[in-house]
Design a protein around this motif. Structure first.
Motif, PDB file in Angstrom:
ATOM      1  N   LEU A  34      39.650  43.663  33.628  1.00  0.00           N
ATOM      2  CA  LEU A  34      39.360  43.263  34.759  1.00  0.00           C
ATOM      3  C   LEU A  34      38.462  42.777  33.609  1.00  0.00           C
ATOM      4  CD1 LEU A  34      38.015  43.552  37.711  1.00  0.00           C
ATOM      5  CD2 LEU A  34      37.262  45.858  36.544  1.00  0.00           C
ATOM      6  N   GLU A  38      35.819  38.872  33.758  1.00  0.00           N
ATOM      7  CA  GLU A  38      34.450  38.975  34.152  1.00  0.00           C
ATOM      8  C   GLU A  38      33.931  38.178  33.511  1.00  0.00           C
ATOM      9  OE1 GLU A  38      33.238  43.357  35.277  1.00  0.00           O
ATOM     10  OE2 GLU A  38      33.554  43.378  37.083  1.00  0.00           O
ATOM     11  N   TYR A  39      34.105  38.657  32.019  1.00  0.00           N
ATOM     12  CA  TYR A  39      33.507  37.230  30.558  1.00  0.00           C
ATOM     13  C   TYR A  39      33.655  36.365  30.901  1.00  0.00           C
ATOM     14  CZ  TYR A  39      32.988  36.132  25.762  1.00  0.00           C
ATOM     15  OH  TYR A  39      32.743  35.636  25.123  1.00  0.00           O
ATOM     16  N   GLY A  42      32.880  35.250  35.225  1.00  0.00           N
ATOM     17  CA  GLY A  42      31.322  36.308  35.454  1.00  0.00           C
ATOM     18  C   GLY A  42      31.767  37.036  36.589  1.00  0.00           C
ATOM     19  N   SER A  43      32.929  36.482  37.265  1.00  0.00           N
ATOM     20  CA  SER A  43      33.034  37.872  38.098  1.00  0.00           C
ATOM     21  C   SER A  43      34.840  38.284  38.389  1.00  0.00           C
ATOM     22  CB  SER A  43      32.931  37.396  40.145  1.00  0.00           C
ATOM     23  OG  SER A  43      33.460  36.878  40.090  1.00  0.00           O
ATOM     24  N   SER A  44      35.213  39.244  38.818  1.00  0.00           N
ATOM     25  CA  SER A  44      36.741  39.009  38.859  1.00  0.00           C
ATOM     26  C   SER A  44      37.416  38.122  39.978  1.00  0.00           C
ATOM     27  CB  SER A  44      37.322  40.903  40.037  1.00  0.00           C
ATOM     28  OG  SER A  44      38.594  40.203  40.275  1.00  0.00           O
ATOM     29  N   GLU A  45      36.032  38.119  41.239  1.00  0.00           N
ATOM     30  CA  GLU A  45      36.164  36.788  42.407  1.00  0.00           C
ATOM     31  C   GLU A  45      37.186  35.875  41.604  1.00  0.00           C
ATOM     32  OE1 GLU A  45      35.316  41.230  44.131  1.00  0.00           O
ATOM     33  OE2 GLU A  45      34.002  39.037  42.913  1.00  0.00           O
TER      34      GLU A  45
END
Length: 200
Positions: A34, A38-39, A42-45
């Motif tokens: 995760l 995100e890195y 910018g987001s999981s989605e």
């Protein structure tokens, strides 16, 4: 708190991407997966969108991602979907394009967080099967125990995928059986060498 295998990342801890990838490959760390997602996106989605785009590009027609880590779906979430064939294609792509990954996935144990945490490889075959240097295990109750394993002996590399086992040890025994069979049945043969004229 996310569950499953973790390296128990804390707020404001900093690690290199290499350390995070090792955590994913060796410890099967869902929190590291995760954090990487995100890195990068910018987001999981956003990362899941990237994953599905790459799956389509690679022709993984039976694969649909909904998470970057593969944990069981929560309320109102859909499960990640894939097939043994798609996992084999993906494994081959990783091995061919990023062979350095095998240096990490073949490690039995590796220190993390300056040695305060010792990661242990979830893939027992790296210790038990000659030439096995990867690649990844998986589990949750509905999907069962799985492993995408690879080994190289006498210049021949085998990739085997086992899914849906009721017991964790069964995935390793089945993967071992399949790799033994493949390594016995196939060998590297040089058909022709450079600059050798073809006879009529």
């Amino acid at each position: 708190r996310m569950g499953g295998s973790q390296v128990y990342l804390k707020h404001n801890e900093q690690f290199t991407l290499k350390e995070m990838l090792k955590a994913v490959l060796i410890q099967s760390a869902n929190d590291a997966s995760l954090a990487i997602a995100e890195y990068i996106a910018g987001s999981s989605e956003g990362f899941v969108d990237m994953m599905n785009s790459k799956a389509k590009e690679l022709g993984l027609n039976e694969t649909v991602y909904h998470t970057p880590h593969g944990l069981p779906p929560g309320r109102d979430q859909e499960p990640d979907l894939t097939s043994a064939y798609d996992l084999a294609v993906l494994a081959r792509k990783i091995i061919v394009d990023h062979p350095e990954v095998l240096k990490w996935s073949s490690l039995d144990k590796e220190p993390f967080r300056d040695g305060k945490f010792i990661m242990t490889n979830t893939n027992r075959l790296v210790k038990q099967f000659p030439g096995c240097d990867g690649l990844k295990t998986g589990y949750y109750r509905t999907a069962g125990f799985s492993v995408t394993a690879t080994a190289k002996q006498n210049g021949v590399r085998m990739i085997t995928v086992v899914m849906g086992c009721e017991k964790g040890k069964n995935r390793f025994s089945q993967a071992s059986r399949l790799m033994k069979w493949g390594l016995m049945k196939f060998k590297v043969v040089e058909l022709i060498t450079t600059d050798t004229p073809l006879s009529n």
